[in-house]
Motif scaffolding. Structure first.
Motif, mmCIF file in Angstrom:
data_model
loop_
_atom_site.group_PDB
_atom_site.id
_atom_site.type_symbol
_atom_site.label_atom_id
_atom_site.label_comp_id
_atom_site.label_asym_id
_atom_site.label_seq_id
_atom_site.Cartn_x
_atom_site.Cartn_y
_atom_site.Cartn_z
ATOM 1 N N VAL A 1 12.315 -31.242 -5.405
ATOM 2 C CA VAL A 1 12.465 -30.343 -4.263
ATOM 3 C C VAL A 1 13.811 -29.619 -4.310
ATOM 4 O O VAL A 1 13.898 -28.408 -4.090
ATOM 5 C CB VAL A 1 12.329 -31.117 -2.933
ATOM 6 N N PHE A 2 14.888 -30.361 -4.620
ATOM 7 C CA PHE A 2 16.209 -29.740 -4.693
ATOM 8 C C PHE A 2 16.263 -28.702 -5.808
ATOM 9 O O PHE A 2 16.866 -27.631 -5.649
ATOM 10 C CB PHE A 2 17.284 -30.806 -4.915
ATOM 11 N N ALA A 3 15.653 -29.016 -6.953
ATOM 12 C CA ALA A 3 15.619 -28.058 -8.059
ATOM 13 C C ALA A 3 14.873 -26.798 -7.644
ATOM 14 O O ALA A 3 15.285 -25.677 -7.977
ATOM 15 C CB ALA A 3 14.961 -28.695 -9.290
ATOM 16 N N LEU A 4 13.786 -26.962 -6.905
ATOM 17 C CA LEU A 4 13.021 -25.808 -6.422
ATOM 18 C C LEU A 4 13.864 -24.964 -5.482
ATOM 19 O O LEU A 4 13.890 -23.731 -5.591
ATOM 20 C CB LEU A 4 11.753 -26.280 -5.717
ATOM 21 N N TYR A 5 14.566 -25.625 -4.558
ATOM 22 C CA TYR A 5 15.473 -24.895 -3.660
ATOM 23 C C TYR A 5 16.492 -24.091 -4.467
ATOM 24 O O TYR A 5 16.777 -22.929 -4.175
ATOM 25 C CB TYR A 5 16.217 -25.878 -2.746
ATOM 26 N N GLY A 6 17.058 -24.724 -5.491
ATOM 27 C CA GLY A 6 18.071 -24.059 -6.306
ATOM 28 C C GLY A 6 17.519 -22.866 -7.060
ATOM 29 O O GLY A 6 18.160 -21.815 -7.142
ATOM 30 N N GLN A 7 16.302 -23.016 -7.604
ATOM 31 C CA GLN A 7 15.691 -21.908 -8.347
ATOM 32 C C GLN A 7 15.344 -20.747 -7.423
ATOM 33 O O GLN A 7 15.507 -19.569 -7.785
ATOM 34 C CB GLN A 7 14.435 -22.396 -9.073
ATOM 35 N N LEU A 8 14.866 -21.056 -6.229
ATOM 36 C CA LEU A 8 14.576 -20.005 -5.256
ATOM 37 C C LEU A 8 15.850 -19.287 -4.847
ATOM 38 O O LEU A 8 15.865 -18.054 -4.675
ATOM 39 C CB LEU A 8 13.882 -20.599 -4.028
ATOM 40 N N ALA A 9 16.934 -20.061 -4.683
ATOM 41 C CA ALA A 9 18.215 -19.453 -4.337
ATOM 42 C C ALA A 9 18.674 -18.522 -5.454
ATOM 43 O O ALA A 9 19.170 -17.421 -5.196
ATOM 44 C CB ALA A 9 19.263 -20.541 -4.088
ATOM 45 N N TYR A 10 18.498 -18.954 -6.693
ATOM 46 C CA TYR A 10 18.895 -18.123 -7.825
ATOM 47 C C TYR A 10 18.073 -16.829 -7.859
ATOM 48 O O TYR A 10 18.605 -15.747 -8.099
ATOM 49 C CB TYR A 10 18.715 -18.884 -9.132
ATOM 50 N N ALA A 11 16.766 -16.946 -7.609
ATOM 51 C CA ALA A 11 15.911 -15.759 -7.592
ATOM 52 C C ALA A 11 16.366 -14.790 -6.500
ATOM 53 O O ALA A 11 16.413 -13.574 -6.705
ATOM 54 C CB ALA A 11 14.453 -16.169 -7.372
#
Length: 204
Positions: free
Chosen positions: A159-169
């Motif tokens: 979940v944290f990795a997903l949050y981070g990837q969305l933030a990067y996008a």
């Protein structure tokens, strides 16, 4: 053991934005995709000491000893305030390069690790949460506890990795303006300060 109730409850707990999520999102925005994965890993590793503390009975000490609880709590408050001040004072533009240097990777993992290890509520959370899903009367209760903890950690990282990837996008598409960067930085600094205040006011 790994019931639907456990999985859904764990997912809800992990999805709720907290200090780790805010840190991971801020890193994803400011430093990129790989940096956000490092932050996710650090936050996940920060769960390990709390699981071990619960297994070893230290959670009971933390729950009953006001001094131990307050000491760890205020260490967490101080660290969050440090992050708030450091984020507020940072005037560098958001990095356009991924984190590749071993020293940078280790530094990010350690910072994220400290965020979770300095949160005394996490130990008490595991003391109250995980035992509910251990099969009564089973001889391998410790193995069950570890299994539940590992699943919870895996969900946390995902979940944290997903949050981070969305933030990067979001960063790639939107954050080209220095003004937007400044406001985001101030927003994260304010969030860290608010979380430190919330932790300071937390009672056992």
């Amino acid at each position: 053991m790994f019931t639907t109730e456990f999985l859904l409850t764990s997912l809800v707990v992990v999805l709720i934005p907290g200090t780790g999520v805010i840190f991971t999102v801020s890193i994803g925005l400011m430093q990129g995709r790989r940096a956000s994965l490092c932050a996710s890993l650090g936050c996940t590793l920060g769960i390990v000491p709390h699981l071990l503390a619960t297994l070893l009975g230290l959670a009971f000490i933390m729950h009953t000893s006001a001094v131990a609880f307050q000491a760890l709590k205020y260490a967490g408050v101080a660290y969050l305030l440090y992050l708030a001040v450091a984020t507020w004072r940072n005037r560098e533009a958001f990095s356009v390069q991924e984190v590749n240097q071993p020293g940078s990777v280790a530094s990010l993992v350690v910072k994220a690790f400290l965020i979770n290890i300095l949160n005394p509520k996490l130990t008490i959370f595991f003391l109250a949460f995980l035992p509910q899903f251990i099969t009564a009367g089973a001889e391998s209760s410790m193995a069950q506890f570890l299994g539940l903890g590992i699943v919870f950690m895996a969900m946390t990282f995902g979940v944290f990795a997903l949050y981070g990837q969305l933030a990067y996008a979001f960063r790639v598409v939107v954050i080209e303006s220095p003004r937007v960067q400044a406001w985001l930085r101030r927003g994260f600094a304010t969030a860290f300060a608010g979380l430190s205040l919330q932790l300071a006011l937390t009672e056992r």
